[in-house]
Design an enzyme around this catalytic site. Structure first.
Site, mmCIF file in Angstrom:
data_model
loop_
_atom_site.group_PDB
_atom_site.id
_atom_site.type_symbol
_atom_site.label_atom_id
_atom_site.label_comp_id
_atom_site.label_asym_id
_atom_site.label_seq_id
_atom_site.Cartn_x
_atom_site.Cartn_y
_atom_site.Cartn_z
ATOM 1 N N CYS A 152 -11.164 2.756 -0.677
ATOM 2 C CA CYS A 152 -9.787 3.097 -0.316
ATOM 3 C C CYS A 152 -9.484 2.303 0.945
ATOM 4 C CB CYS A 152 -9.665 4.597 -0.052
ATOM 5 S SG CYS A 152 -8.069 5.050 0.681
ATOM 6 N N THR A 153 -8.330 1.671 0.977
ATOM 7 C CA THR A 153 -8.050 0.753 2.088
ATOM 8 C C THR A 153 -7.787 1.469 3.413
ATOM 9 O OG1 THR A 153 -5.742 0.615 1.366
ATOM 10 C CG2 THR A 153 -7.246 -1.085 0.576
ATOM 11 N N HIS A 154 -7.661 2.786 3.378
ATOM 12 C CA HIS A 154 -7.551 3.538 4.638
ATOM 13 C C HIS A 154 -8.917 3.708 5.313
ATOM 14 C CE1 HIS A 154 -3.622 4.768 3.085
ATOM 15 N NE2 HIS A 154 -3.358 5.341 4.238
ATOM 16 N N ASP B 267 0.856 -1.194 0.000
ATOM 17 C CA ASP B 267 0.000 0.000 0.000
ATOM 18 C C ASP B 267 0.890 1.241 0.000
ATOM 19 O OD1 ASP B 267 -2.464 1.503 0.155
ATOM 20 O OD2 ASP B 267 -1.987 1.922 2.242
ATOM 21 N N SER B 268 0.291 2.368 -0.350
ATOM 22 C CA SER B 268 1.025 3.634 -0.302
ATOM 23 C C SER B 268 1.442 3.950 1.134
ATOM 24 C CB SER B 268 0.138 4.759 -0.830
ATOM 25 O OG SER B 268 -1.021 4.863 -0.030
ATOM 26 N N CYS C 19 -4.166 -1.472 -2.263
ATOM 27 C CA CYS C 19 -4.327 -0.030 -2.450
ATOM 28 C C CYS C 19 -5.187 0.148 -3.699
ATOM 29 C CB CYS C 19 -2.950 0.599 -2.658
ATOM 30 S SG CYS C 19 -2.993 2.347 -3.062
ATOM 31 N N ASN C 20 -6.313 0.811 -3.543
ATOM 32 C CA ASN C 20 -7.212 0.996 -4.688
ATOM 33 C C ASN C 20 -6.595 1.894 -5.747
ATOM 34 O OD1 ASN C 20 -10.187 -0.083 -4.009
ATOM 35 N ND2 ASN C 20 -9.114 0.504 -2.152
ATOM 36 N N THR C 21 -5.873 2.917 -5.298
ATOM 37 C CA THR C 21 -5.286 3.863 -6.247
ATOM 38 C C THR C 21 -4.264 3.135 -7.131
ATOM 39 O OG1 THR C 21 -5.559 5.507 -4.512
ATOM 40 C CG2 THR C 21 -4.231 6.148 -6.403
ATOM 41 N N TYR D 246 -0.873 8.592 -2.417
ATOM 42 C CA TYR D 246 -0.804 8.403 -3.861
ATOM 43 C C TYR D 246 -2.029 9.007 -4.571
ATOM 44 C CZ TYR D 246 2.951 4.786 -3.856
ATOM 45 O OH TYR D 246 4.129 4.094 -3.758
ATOM 46 N N GLY D 247 -3.096 9.180 -3.794
ATOM 47 C CA GLY D 247 -4.409 9.494 -4.381
ATOM 48 C C GLY D 247 -4.465 10.720 -5.265
ATOM 49 N N GLU E 106 -3.769 9.182 7.986
ATOM 50 C CA GLU E 106 -2.327 8.928 8.169
ATOM 51 C C GLU E 106 -1.775 9.746 9.344
ATOM 52 O OE1 GLU E 106 0.446 7.538 5.752
ATOM 53 O OE2 GLU E 106 -1.115 6.111 5.231
HETATM 54 N N1 DGL Z 1 -4.983 3.075 0.611
HETATM 55 C C1 DGL Z 1 -4.890 3.743 -0.655
HETATM 56 C C2 DGL Z 1 -6.077 3.371 -1.534
HETATM 57 O O1 DGL Z 1 -6.714 2.355 -1.273
HETATM 58 C C3 DGL Z 1 -4.710 5.204 -0.400
HETATM 59 C C4 DGL Z 1 -4.157 5.917 -1.530
HETATM 60 C C5 DGL Z 1 -3.395 7.155 -1.168
HETATM 61 O O2 DGL Z 1 -2.249 7.013 -0.764
HETATM 62 O O3 DGL Z 1 -3.936 8.233 -1.390
HETATM 63 O O4 DGL Z 1 -6.382 4.035 -2.501
#
Ligand code: DGL
Length: 272
Positions: free
Chosen positions: A190-192, A8-9, A71-73, A40-41, A156
């Protein structure tokens, strides 16, 4: 043989790791958070692709045969290129899987009204991956999306429980709900976001379901390993987890406990 890589990011993928480990405790896992370059978004397609490829290479170099982009992004912006362009040249026997496909396969079944909301990063929303993938499996579904560019930085930095943090989250959830009164389910794309699931549940109407991806991804991975016995045999099984971060390890270890109910001792990694 090697551990299953989870990327993940930053910290978000830990929510996926928690569910994967609960469902498949026998395997070894190597988690990599690119905290130094998160979020990353809001980054461009090319940059997310480049960073994700570096992370995947790192996990391959450390023995992973299978990597999950938790990470979805990264799944939206880098997975297809890595699978189609890079893997055949770089590591034809290794595999990289994402988190969007497993979620979109079953989301249609969870909604009665067939109006499905998606909350995600700007990058994921712009890619339109959710709408495209959901409509492959549920062509009748209407997908409404809303980007939440502030949520990852809030989470974060552990600011999501503050009064201001909650106000930002509420505003975004209300903006999504306002897009269609028939919306009956919201995917946390988003996994967050599972970190704020309970809060979201407390502010939406009772009949709106909030769907987190962790259990769906874990079930899908179990099914994948059942169907791909050669890959399954190449995943080592001592039940261990190791953590890598591109940022400060002490900070990572402390913050990781927000996402994962266990003590974390990470190692530093330089990417790029
Ligand atoms: N957990 C990432 C996702 O699922 C977050 C992306 C990010 O870093 O903005 O998209």
């Amino acid at each position: 043989m090697g551990p299953i890589g989870i990327f993940d990011s930053g910290y978000g993928g830990l929510t996926i790791l928690a569910d994967i480990q609960a469902r498949l405790p026998q395997y070894d896992y190597l988690y990599l958070g690119d905290n130094a370059r998160a979020p990353y978004g809001t980054r461009s397609f090319d940059v997310v692709y480049e960073f994700t490829l570096q992370a995947v290479k790192e996990l391959f170099d450390r023995g992973c045969e299978l990597v999950i982009l938790a990470c979805n992004t990264a799944s939206a912006k880098a997975l297809r290129s890595i699978q189609q362009k890079d893997l055949p040249l770089m590591a034809p026997n290794k595999r990289v899987l994402g988190v969007i496909r497993p979620s979109t396969e079953i989301i249609g079944e969870l909604s009665e009204s067939k109006v499905i909301g998606v909350l995600a990063t700007q990058g994921t929303v712009k890619s339109n991956s959710y709408e495209i993938e959901i409509n492959k499996f549920s062509p009748e579904a209407k997908v409404v999306q809303h980007a939440c560019p502030l949520w990852v930085p809030l989470i974060e930095n552990n600011e999501h429980t503050s009064t201001d943090g909650k106000a930002f989250i509420k505003k975004d959830v209300e903006a999504l709900l306002a897009k269609d009164p028939n919306l009956d389910s919201i995917v946390l794309g988003c996994t967050h976001y599972p970190v704020v699931k309970e809060y979201i549940e407390s502010i939406v109407p009772k009949d709106v379901k909030i769907i987190a991806q962790g259990k769906i991804v874990a079930e899908s991975l179990a099914d994948y390993l059942d169907r791909h016995s050669k890959m399954e045999e190449r995943c080592s099984k001592k039940g261990t987890i190791r953590f890598l971060t591109s940022e400060n390890t002490e900070e990572f270890d402390e913050n990781a406990s927000v996402y994962l109910d266990q003590k974390v001792r990470s190692e530093h990694v330089s990417l790029g």
